[in-house]
Design an enzyme around this catalytic site. Structure first.
Site, short mmCIF file in Angstrom:
data_model
loop_
_atom_site.label_atom_id
_atom_site.label_comp_id
_atom_site.label_asym_id
_atom_site.label_seq_id
_atom_site.Cartn_x
_atom_site.Cartn_y
_atom_site.Cartn_z
N VAL A 185 -21.89 64.15 -19.94
CA VAL A 185 -23.29 63.89 -20.40
C VAL A 185 -23.37 63.20 -21.65
CG1 VAL A 185 -25.59 65.03 -21.02
CG2 VAL A 185 -23.86 66.33 -19.14
N GLY A 190 -36.41 70.17 -45.03
CA GLY A 190 -36.95 69.35 -44.31
C GLY A 190 -38.13 68.49 -45.15
N TYR A 203 -38.82 68.08 -48.10
CA TYR A 203 -38.45 67.56 -49.25
C TYR A 203 -38.69 65.80 -49.16
CZ TYR A 203 -35.96 66.09 -53.49
OH TYR A 203 -35.64 65.42 -54.87
N HIS A 210 -25.41 77.75 -32.15
CA HIS A 210 -26.70 76.80 -32.32
C HIS A 210 -26.20 75.57 -32.86
CE1 HIS A 210 -29.72 75.26 -35.52
NE2 HIS A 210 -30.54 75.68 -34.59
N ASN A 258 -40.26 75.56 -37.50
CA ASN A 258 -40.96 76.09 -36.15
C ASN A 258 -41.97 77.07 -36.59
OD1 ASN A 258 -38.89 74.68 -34.65
ND2 ASN A 258 -37.65 76.38 -34.92
N VAL A 274 -35.81 63.43 -47.77
CA VAL A 274 -34.98 63.78 -46.66
C VAL A 274 -35.90 63.28 -45.47
CG1 VAL A 274 -34.70 65.67 -44.94
CG2 VAL A 274 -34.11 65.92 -47.45
#
Length: 485
Positions: free
Chosen positions: A233, A324, A326, A215, A314, A329
C-alpha cells in the site's frame, strides 16, 4: 477534560477480497475512548513531601548551566537532568516551590512538566512501497491517482530525506508491516521518564521497537506505506527514511521534558552525522499548554534546519494542542472525504477504502473538517488540513497478531503533511521551516466554513465547522511541489 473518541474499525481480511465492497459486512466497527489522543495536563504524583505531592519541574536558565545554578536549585528539590543545548534543568520538587524557583535571577522560566498523549518477526520482502496500491487519502493529497493505479502521481518519493517520528515507537512486528530498509535502526532511540522521574534515561535495549500501543506504527505507515498481507500500500513519501524516536510510553502518554529530549536528539543528528540530509519531525501528540522546555527544544531544532510538523489536537471547540499551536510549527487539522462510505444499491459502501476514487481535480466541496479536529483560539496558529478521518493502517490490539484499523484523529492527518514536506525537501534540500509552511499555506485548497451531511457506517451524520477549523485549507502534494523552487 477527558479524551476525544477515536474510531477504531478493524479490517477483517481473513479470506476476503480487499477490493470487493461486499466485504463490508465483515468489518468490525469499534468505538472507544483512546489514550492516543490529547488530554489535559496532569501532574505526576511522587512520594509526598510534607503532605504535598512531588512533581517534575522544567527550569530554563538565562545563560549556560553552572554548578552554582545546580547547587542553588538543589535547595528547592532534587536535580534530575540537564540538557545544556537548550539550557534546561529538570528537578523533582513541589508546586509550592515554583514561585521561589521563578524568582531566582538566573531562571528564565519554570513550569510543571506537562503531560503529552498521542499507544519472533518476519521481514517485508520489499525496499519500499512506491509501487503500492492507492488509498483514498493518498489520492486526496494527489500522491497517487486512482484505485486502479499502482505507483506515483508525483515525481518525488522522499529519497534522501529523514523523517523523525516522535511517538510511541514501533511494534515488535514492524518488519511485517514496513520495509526494514526504510527504518534508520542505527539512529532509532527511546527516551523515558519525566514528570519527576529521571527524564534522560535512554533505552539501551531497543525499547523503541517494543511498543505495545500501535500509534507510532500507524503514523509511520502513512509516511512510508505498509504491507497489507502481501499487498503493498502506497505512502506519502515511500522512499524517505524514518527515525523512530520513542517519547511516549506504552499507554500512549509522556511528558514534555522527555519530548524536549527527543527533539534535541533529532536536532543534534541533523547538526552531526546527518548534516547533509534534510530532516523533518512529525509529532502526533500534544497537550493544552505550551511548555517552555518544548519551546526551547523546537527553537533549537528549527535553528539547526529541522522542519517540524505536528497535530492540531482532537479537542474540537476547546482549542488546539501544543506543540502544534506554536507558530513556528506546521500544524495540521483533520479532514474527511464525503465520498467514503456512500452506499450502493445493496446498501453496502460502493468501494472499499483502497478502491475509492477521489475525483480530480481535488476540490473543497468533496471534503469536510472533522468535528473532533481542534479549532484555533486566540494566540494559536492553525496552518493546514489533511486526511485524518477513517484512515487505515497497521494497528494491533492483541500483541503479535497482525491487524489493520481505521483510525481518526489529527494524529493521522499530521504524517500526511510531514510526508509532503519530505517530498518538498527532496526537491529542494535547503528548504527552511518558514518556507515550507509558507508554500503549504499558499497552495492549500481553501475550505470555507460550512456543513456537510456525511455517510458513516450505519447511517449519516452532520459535520459543521467555522473558519477557525481549517487553517489555509487542504494540502496537496502536487501543488506544493510545483511551488517549491
Amino acid at each position: 477534560m477527558g479524551p476525544e473518541p477515536i474510531y477504531h474499525s478493524k479490517i477483517d481480511t481473513s479470506g476476503q477480497n480487499l477490493h470487493d465492497p461486499r466485504t463490508y459486512p465483515f468489518m468490525k466497527i469499534l468505538t472507544k475512548l483512546s489514550s492516543i489522543i490529547f488530554l489535559s495536563i496532569a501532574l505526576f504524583s511522587a512520594s509526598p513531601a510534607f503532605g504535598e505531592a512531588a512533581i517534575g519541574i522544567n527550569v530554563l536558565v538565562k545563560s549556560s548551566i553552572t554548578q552554582q545554578n545546580l547547587n542553588d536549585l538543589g535547595r528547592y528539590g532534587t536535580v534530575l537532568d540537564t540538557v545544556p543545548a537548550i539550557k534546561l534543568v529538570t528537578i523533582k520538587s513541589t508546586a509550592s516551590q515554583l514561585p521561589a524557583i521563578r524568582s531566582r535571577s538566573y531562571v528564565a522560566a519554570a513550569s510543571p512538566d506537562a503531560e503529552r498523549k498521542g499507544s519472533p518477526v518476519d521481514t517485508v520482502a520489499a525496499t519500499n512501497f512506491a509501487n503500492g496500491i492507492s488509498t483514498w487519502d493518498m489520492d486526496a493529497v494527489n500522491v497517487t491517482a486512482n484505485p486502479g493505479f499502482s505507483g506515483r502521481a508525483v515525481n518525488y518519493d522522499g529519497t534522501g530525506v529523514y523523517v523523525a517520528v516522535l511517538d510511541t515507537g514501533l511494534l515488535d512486528s514492524w518488519r511485517q508491516y514496513l520495509p526494514e530498509q526504510r527504518i534508520a535502526t542505527q539512529y532509532a532511540m527511546a527516551f523515558r521518564g519525566g514528570g519527576g522521574d529521571n527524564g534522560n534515561v535512554s533505552d539501551p535495549t531497543n525499547m523503541w521497537e517494543h511498543d505495545q500501543n500501535s500509534h507510532g506504527t500507524h503514523v509511520t505507515s502513512t509516511i512510508l506505506g505498509y504491507n497489507l498481507l502481501g499487498t503493498p500500500v502506497n505512502g506519502v513519501a515511500p522512499k524517505a527514511t524514518v527515525i523512530p524516536v520513542k517519547v511516549l510510553g506504552q499507554n500512549g502518554s509522556g511528558w514534555s521534558s522527555v519530548i524536549a529530549r527527543g527533539i534535541v536528539y533529532v536536532a543534534d543528528l541533523k547538526a552531526g552525522p546527518l548534516a547533509g540530509s534534510p530532516m523533518v519531525i512529525n509529532m502526533s501528540l500534544g497537550g493544552p499548554s505550551l511548555d517552555a522546555a518544548e519551546q526551547a527544544a523546537m527553537d533549537y531544532a528549527i535553528g539547526k534546519g529541522v522542519i517540524i510538523v505536528a497535530a492540531a489536537g482532537n479537542e474540537g471547540d476547546a482549542g488546539m494542542g501544543y506543540p502544534g499551536a506554536y507558530a513556528p510549527v506546521i500544524s495540521v487539522a483533520a479532514t474527511g472525504w464525503t465520498g467514503q462510505w456512500l452506499a450502493g444499491p445493496d446498501g453496502n459502501p460502493n468501494n472499499w477504502w483502497n478502491a475509492d476514487d477521489v475525483a480530480d481535480p481535488t476540490k473543497a466541496a468533496d471534503f469536510y473538517i472533522a468535528d473532533f479536529s481542534s479549532r484555533q483560539k486566540p494566540g494559536q496558529q492553525l496552518d493546514v488540513a489533511a486526511p485524518g478521518s477513517w484512515t487505515v493502517g497497521p494497528y494491533q490490539v492483541n500483541s503479535g497478531q497482525l491487524s489493520y484499523y481505521y483510525l481518526s484523529g489529527t494524529s493521522m492527518a499530521s504524517p500526511h503533511v510531514a510526508g509532503i514536506v519530505a517530498l518538498m525537501c527532496q526537491k529542494k534540500p535547503s528548504l527552511s521551516a518558514a518556507s515550507a509552511e509558507s508554500i503549504l499555506k499558499a497552495t492549500a485548497i481553501p475550505l470555507a466554513a460550512g456543513s456537510r451531511t456525511v455517510a458513516v457506517p450505519g447511517g449519516t451524520e452532520a459535520q459543521s465547522w467555522g473558519s477557525d477549523a481549517t487553517g489555509s485549507g487542504l494540502v496537496t502534494a502536487d501543488a506544493a511541489l510545483r511551488a517549491t523552487k
